[in-house]
Design a protein around this motif. Structure first.
Motif, PDB file in Angstrom:
ATOM      1  N   UNK A  60     -49.939  14.028 -14.490  1.00  0.00           N
ATOM      2  CA  UNK A  60     -49.577  12.929 -15.406  1.00  0.00           C
ATOM      3  C   UNK A  60     -49.692  11.596 -14.687  1.00  0.00           C
ATOM      4  N   UNK A  81     -60.163  11.040 -18.722  1.00  0.00           N
ATOM      5  CA  UNK A  81     -58.700  10.892 -18.721  1.00  0.00           C
ATOM      6  C   UNK A  81     -58.028  12.145 -19.264  1.00  0.00           C
ATOM      7  N   UNK A  82     -58.589  12.668 -20.364  1.00  0.00           N
ATOM      8  CA  UNK A  82     -57.978  13.874 -20.926  1.00  0.00           C
ATOM      9  C   UNK A  82     -58.186  15.078 -20.018  1.00  0.00           C
ATOM     10  N   UNK A  95     -52.395   8.572 -15.174  1.00  0.00           N
ATOM     11  CA  UNK A  95     -52.007   7.206 -15.527  1.00  0.00           C
ATOM     12  C   UNK A  95     -52.665   6.210 -14.575  1.00  0.00           C
ATOM     13  N   UNK A 133     -56.260   5.968 -15.409  1.00  0.00           N
ATOM     14  CA  UNK A 133     -56.524   5.226 -16.642  1.00  0.00           C
ATOM     15  C   UNK A 133     -56.368   3.731 -16.413  1.00  0.00           C
ATOM     16  N   UNK A 158     -55.376  14.514 -17.500  1.00  0.00           N
ATOM     17  CA  UNK A 158     -54.013  14.530 -18.012  1.00  0.00           C
ATOM     18  C   UNK A 158     -53.673  15.862 -18.664  1.00  0.00           C
ATOM     19  N   UNK A 159     -54.554  16.342 -19.511  1.00  0.00           N
ATOM     20  CA  UNK A 159     -54.228  17.494 -20.336  1.00  0.00           C
ATOM     21  C   UNK A 159     -54.487  18.787 -19.581  1.00  0.00           C
TER      22      UNK A 159
END
Lengths: 467, 462
Positions: free
Chosen positions: A153, A141-142, A157, A160, A145-146
Motif C-alpha cells: 500500500x 499502480x493497480x 502510494x 503514484x 497496490x492490488x
C-alpha cells in the motif's frame, strides 16, 4: 501501419474478455492474445526493412480542431520496443504469478499495460503519447497496490505520487511545446522539423520539465526512491513489466526529447554525469541488499543508467547501444524478477542467506536467474553484451575515458552477485528446504525470455540492421 | 419560424411546473416520474435539434434562445433526468418532484436569460426550491437548509445591490454590452458593481472566500439532493457568471481577469488542501468539487473563445463526474459507510461500485482517456495560449495534489475485508451507468462534443 491498432484491439478485447470468462481460462486467454501480439511484432521486425514510409504510418483524424491525429508511426526504435513489450508481456502472462492468485485481474492489467506500452512506443503524436503514458502508469499502480504484497500500500502510494508528479510535468511540457512551436502541432515529426525555432528559454524549460518526468520513470539517481519499494512489493508479473517495460517509457522519452529539442545536446554531458552517479549509486546499493528482489531492483536501476549513458553519448554507436540495451536489459530484468518471484514462492523467503543450495530443488529457477545475471552484466552470447559493447564504444567516442567509468558499476554488481549466488544458490553443502514445489508454467516463461536473450545475443544483426 | 422553438420550450417548462404542483396531490409516483422525465427528455431532444439548426430567437425581451443557451438547456435537462432517477426511490418523491420542476424552470430561465433581471429572479427560484427540497429531509437536514438559506439571501441581496449600482449606467439591464462604456471607462461604481456580481455568484459557484458552507450543506442534504446541488446549482451560477462577465462587462475583462485569477488559484488550493485532510468521504468529495470550481474558473479568466470552450467542456465533465460520484457516495453514506476506512474492501464487496467510483475519481484527477483529463487539458492549454503560464502550472500542480486523496480512497477500497456483499440501489446504478458512459465516451472521443461547444461559444462571442 494497420497492425498496431489491430494489436491494441486484440489486447483490449482480451482485457474485456478477462472479466467475462471464468478464472481457470484466464491464462489461456491471455496467452492467446499476447501470443498473437508477439507474432505480429515479430512479423513487424522481419518486414520492417522492406516497408516504405507510408507503410510504417497509421493515421486517422481524432480531434481535428487541435490537429490531433490518432497516429502511430513505426520507427527503427519503436519496432524494437514493441517487440520488447510483447515478449515481456507474453512471458509474464504464461509465466504467471507464482501463487496464481487473482489471476484474472493480474492478466487483465498486464494486457492493459501492454496496450499502453505499444501505444506509447509507437505514437507519432505527443498528445496520444501522454494518454498511453498515463494509462500505463495507472495500470502499474493497480499491479502494485492490488496484487502486491508486503508494504504494497505505502509503496504504491509512493509510486503514484512520484508518477503523477512526472505526468503533471510531462503534460505541462507537452502543452508548452504545442504553443511555442510556430505551427502549433503535437506531431512528433513536425516538432522535430521545427524544434530549432522554439525560443531558447522555452526549450530549456521544456527540457528540464520533461527530463525530470522521464528520470522519475527510468528511474535515475535523485528521483528513484519510489523504485526499490515498488519493484519489490509488486506482484511477480507486476515487477516484470515494471522493470522490463515501464522503465523503458522513461528511456524512450529521453530519446525522443533528444530528437525534438536541438538544445538537448548541449546538456548531454550533464546527463552523462547524472548517469554515472546513478549507476555507481545503484551499484553500491545493490551490494548491501540482503533481499533478492530489492537487489534485482537496484540491478535494473544500474541498467537504466547505462541506457542513459548510451543516449548521452549522442552518436550512432551510443544510440544503437541504448536501444539495444532497452531490449536486452528489459528482457534480463524481467527474467530476473520472474525467477526471483518463483524462488521466493518455492522457499517462502527471498533473503539471500535463507536460500542455500536452491539449485538442487529449484534448478530451473536458479539457472534462469543465472542467465538473467549474465544478461545484466553483459556476458557474451547474451543480448546484454551487445548492448554494453555499443554503449561503451559510443560513450568512449564522445567523452573519452570518463565515458567508461560506468563499467565500474557493472564490475561491482557482477562481483557481488556472482559471489552471493555462489555462496547461496549454488552452495553444495547446505540445503534450505523448499516450502512448495515448482510449477510447470514458470518454465514456459523462462523459456521465452531465455530464448530471446540468447537469440538477440547471438544474432544482433536481426535488430541492428534496421534502418 | 424558429420562434416556435422558444415558445415550445417555455410551454414545456410551464407544463413541468404545473404538473409538478398538481400531481403533488396525486400519489401515483410512476405517473409523476414518467411525466417529469418525459418533459425533460423532450426538452433535451428539442434543444439538441435546435442547436444543429442554429436557432436564434428573442422571447418577450427577457429570454434569448440561441446555441449557447440551448447547449446548457440540453446539459441541465439531462442532469435533471439523472436527479429524477436518483430521487425516485425516496419517501418524499412527490414533494421532491414538485421542487425539481420549479428549480428546473429557474435553471432554464437563468440559462436562457436575456436580462440581468431574469437571472436575478431565476436564481432566486432555484435557491428557494432547493432549500425547500433540503427542508423535507427531516431533522438532520434543517441545519443545512438554514445555512443555505442565509447564504443565498446574502448572495441575492448583494446581487440586487450590484444591479442597483449598474442601473444608472444601463437602464435596460439587458444582457448586452454595457452601453456608454466609453464614457464611463474608469468609473469605480461600475467596477464595484462588477465586483459585487462576482461576489454574489461566487457564493453559489463555491469560489474561494465564500465556500465554507459547501461541505456542511452537502453533508446534511439528502442523498438525492447533493448530486443536484453540486451538479446543477453550482453550474448554473457559473453560467450566470459567464453571461455577466463575457457580455455585460466584456470591456472590463482586463480587470476581472486579474480578480478571477487570484480567486481561481485560491479556490484550487483551498479545495485540494482541505480535501487532503478529510476522513469523511462525502466531505472529501465536497472539497474536491470546490477545487473543480477553481479549474473551471481558469478558462473564464483567459477571456478568450478557447478558454470559454475549455470551461464549458469542464462544466460538462464535472456535471457527469459529480453526479455519478455523489450518487454512489451518498448511497454508501445512507448505509453507514462514511469514512475512508469504512470503504475498506469495497472491491470485494461490490466490484461494480468500486470500479465505477474509481473511474470517476481517476477522471476527476485528470487521468486520460477520461473526460476529466480532456477538460483539464483544454483548461491548462487555454491558460498557456493566453500567456498565463504560471496559472497553468499551478493548475497542474493542483491536479497532482488531488491524486493524493483520490489514491488514498482507491487504496482503501482495495484492502482486504471479511465483510460480505454490498447492495447498490437500482436507481443509483442506472445513474452511474449513464454518467460513466458519458465520461468514457467523451473522454475517448471528445471531438463531437467539442465541435458543438465551439459552435455554441462562437455564438456567444461574436
Amino acid at each position: 501501419m494497420i497492425l498496431i491498432p489491430i494489436m491494441m484491439l486484440v489486447l483490449l478485447a482480451a482485457v474485456v474478455g478477462e472479466y467475462i470468462i471464468p478464472e481457470r481460462h484466464s491464462r489461456a486467454l491471455g496467452a492467446i492474445a499476447s501470443g498473437i501480439v508477439l507474432l505480429l511484432s515479430l512479423y513487424l521486425i522481419l518486414a520492417f526493412n522492406s516497408m516504405t514510409a507510408v507503410q510504417t504510418t497509421f493515421s486517422v483524424s481524432y480531434i481535428s480542431s487541435f490537429g490531433i491525429d490518432l497516429s502511430f508511426v513505426l520507427s527503427n526504435i519503436s519496432v524494437i520496443l514493441v517487440l520488447l513489450a510483447s515478449i515481456v508481456s507474453f512471458a509474464a502472462v504464461i509465466g504467471g504469478n507464482p501463487g496464481g492468485e487473482r489471476r484474472r485481474a493480474s492478466n487483465a492489467l498486464i494486457m492493459l499495460f501492454e496496450l499502453a506500452a505499444i501505444g506509447f512506443f509507437t505514437s507519432g503524436n505527443l498528445f496520444i503519447l501522454f494518454i498511453f503514458w498515463d494509462v500505463g502508469v495507472v495500470s502499474a499502480f493497480f499491479m502494485i497496490n492490488y496484487l502486491g504484497s508486503g508494504g504494497a500500500r505505502s509503496s504504491a502510494k509512493n509510486y503514484l505520487i512520484y508518477s503523477i508528479f512526472a505526468s503533471a510535468l510531462l503534460l505541462f511540457g507537452i502543452m508548452m511545446i504545442y504553443f511555442y512551436t510556430p505551427v502549433h502541432s503535437f506531431n512528433l515529426s513536425t516538432i522535430e522539423a521545427s524544434g530549432a525555432s522554439i525560443p531558447i528559454w522555452v526549450q530549456e524549460t521544456i527540457f528540464a520539465l520533461l527530463l525530470i518526468a522521464f528520470f522519475v520513470k527510468m528511474p535515475v539517481f535523485p528521483l528513484h526512491s519510489w523504485m526499490s519499494d515498488a519493484y519489490s512489493d509488486a506482484s511477480t508479473q507486476g515487477s516484470m513489466v515494471l522493470s522490463g517495460i515501464l522503465s523503458k517509457f522513461g528511456a524512450y522519452g529521453v530519446f525522443i526529447l533528444f530528437l525534438m529539442l536541438p538544445i538537448s545536446h548541449t546538456y548531454a554531458k550533464y546527463i552523462l554525469i547524472i548517469a554515472i552517479v546513478s549507476a555507481l549509486y545503484a551499484a553500491f546499493n545493490a551490494m548491501v541488499q540482503s533481499d533478492l528482489k530489492r537487489m534485482a531492483a537496484y540491478t535494473s536501476m544500474i541498467e537504466s543508467s547505462l541506457i542513459l549513458v548510451g543516449i548521452a553519448a549522442y552518436n550512432s554507436f551510443g544510440s544503437e547501444g541504448a536501444v539495444y540495451g532497452m531490449l536486452a536489459y528489459g528482457l534480463a530484468a524481467s527474467l530476473m524478477f520472474l525467477s526471483v518471484g518463483s524462488i521466493e514462492f518455492t522457499f517462502g523467503s527471498r533473503e539471500i542467506a535463507a536460500i542455500k543450495g536452491a539449485v538442487k530443488s529449484a534448478s530451473a529457477s536458479v539457472y534462469s536467474f543465472l542467465i538473467a545475471l549474465f544478461g545484466s552484466t553483459g556476458v557474451p552470447i547474451t543480448a546484454g553484451f551487445i548492448a554494453d559493447l555499443f554503449i561503451f564504444i559510443g560513450s568512449y567516442q564522445s567523452y573519452g575515458f570518463v565515458g567508461l567509468i560506468p563499467i565500474a558499476s557493472l564490475v561491482m554488481m557482477g562481483g557481488y552477485l556472482y559471489y552471493a549466488v555462489d555462496r547461496s544458490f549454488l552452495s553444495t553443502f547446505k540445503h534450505s528446504h523448499p516450502v512448495r514445489i515448482e510449477y510447470w508454467h514458470w518454465d514456459m516463461g523462462y523459456a521465452v525470455l531465455v530464448a530471446a536473450i540468447i537469440v538477440f545475443g547471438i544474432l544482433p544483426s536481426i535488430l541492428i540492421g534496421l534502418r | 419560424m424558429y420562434a416556435y422553438v422558444g415558445y415550445l420550450i417555455a410551454a414545456l417548462l410551464g407544463l413541468l411546473v404545473i404538473s409538478g404542483i398538481t400531481f403533488k396531490f396525486n400519489d401515483r409516483r410512476r405517473l409523476l416520474f414518467g411525466t417529469s422525465v418525459t418533459i425533460f427528455a423532450a426538452i433535451l431532444i428539442i434543444s439538441l435539434v435546435s442547436i444543429l439548426y442554429g436557432v436564434d430567437v428573442y422571447l418577450f425581451g427577457l429570454l434569448h434562445i440561441y446555441q449557447f443557451s440551448l447547449l446548457f438547456v440540453s446539459l441541465f435537462s439531462f442532469a435533471f433526468i439523472l436527479v429524477e432517477i436518483l430521487g425516485y426511490g425516496s419517501d418524499n418523491f412527490e414533494l421532491f418532484n414538485m421542487f425539481v420542476g420549479i428549480a428546473a424552470a429557474g435553471v432554464f430561465l437563468v440559462v436562457m436569460a436575456y436580462s440581468i433581471l431574469t437571472i436575478f429572479i431565476a436564481i432566486e427560484l432555484v435557491s428557494i426550491s432547493t432549500i425547500m427540497m433540503i427542508m423535507t429531509g427531516g431533522k438532520r437536514s434543517v441545519e443545512s437548509a438554514t445555512k443555505l438559506f442565509i447564504l443565498s439571501s446574502i448572495s441575492i441581496s448583494v446581487f440586487a445591490f450590484a444591479m442597483v449600482l449598474m442601473l444608472p449606467y444601463d437602464g435596460t439591464l439587458s444582457l448586452s454590452l454595457l452601453s456608454m462604456n466609453s464614457s464611463i471607462g474608469g468609473d469605480y461604481i461600475i467596477l464595484l458593481s462588477m465586483l459585487m456580481f462576482i461576489a454574489a455568484l461566487s457564493i453559489d459557484a463555491s469560489l474561494f472566500p465564500f465556500n465554507l458552507w459547501v461541505a456542511d450543506v452537502y453533508q446534511g442534504a439528502q442523498d438525492y439532493v447533493t448530486p443536484m446541488l453540486s451538479g446543477i446549482n453550482k453550474k448554473v451560477a457559473f453560467v450566470a457568471l459567464i453571461y455577466i462577465l463575457f457580455i455585460v462587462f466584456a470591456s472590463y475583462s482586463h480587470i476581472s481577469s486579474v480578480i478571477l485569477e487570484v480567486v481561481a488559484v485560491a479556490t484550487m488550493f483551498f479545495g485540494n488542501l482541505v480535501a487532503m485532510v478529510q476522513s469523511n468521504v462525502k466531505r472529501m468529495f465536497a472539497y474536491s468539487s470546490i477545487s473543480q470550481a477553481g479549474y473551471i474558473l481558469i478558462g473564464i479568466t483567459t477571456f478568450s473563445a478557447y478558454g470559454l470552450e475549455a470551461s464549458v467542456f469542464q462544466i460538462f465533465a464535472h456535471v457527469f463526474m459529480t453526479i455519478g460520484a455523489f450518487a454512489i457516495v451518498m448511497w454508501m453514506e445512507s448505509k453507514g459507510i462514511r469514512s475512508v476506512d469504512d470503504y475498506k474492501g469495497m472491491e470485494h464487496r461490490n466490484f461494480w461500485a468500486f470500479s465505477s467510483l474509481t473511474l470517476i475519481m481517476l477522471s476527476m484527477a485528470g487521468i486520460p482517456p477520461l473526460m476529466g483529463f480532456f477538460g483539464k487539458f483544454l483548461l491548462f492549454s487555454s491558460a498557456i495560449s493566453s500567456g498565463l503560464l504560471a496559472l497553468a502550472f499551478i493548475g497542474i500542480i493542483n491536479s497532482f495534489i488531488s491524486i493524493y486523496y483520490y489514491g488514498k480512497l482507491i487504496s482503501s477500497m482495495l484492502r482486504d475485508t471479511d465483510k460480505g456483499f454490498f447492495y447498490l440501489g437500482r436507481n443509483v446504478r442506472i445513474v452511474v451507468y449513464l454518467c460513466l458512459i458519458a465520461i468514457i465516451a467523451f473522454g475517448v472521443y471528445p471531438h463531437p462534443l467539442l465541435s458543438v461547444i465551439s459552435k455554441s461559444v462562437s455564438s456567444l462571442i461574436h
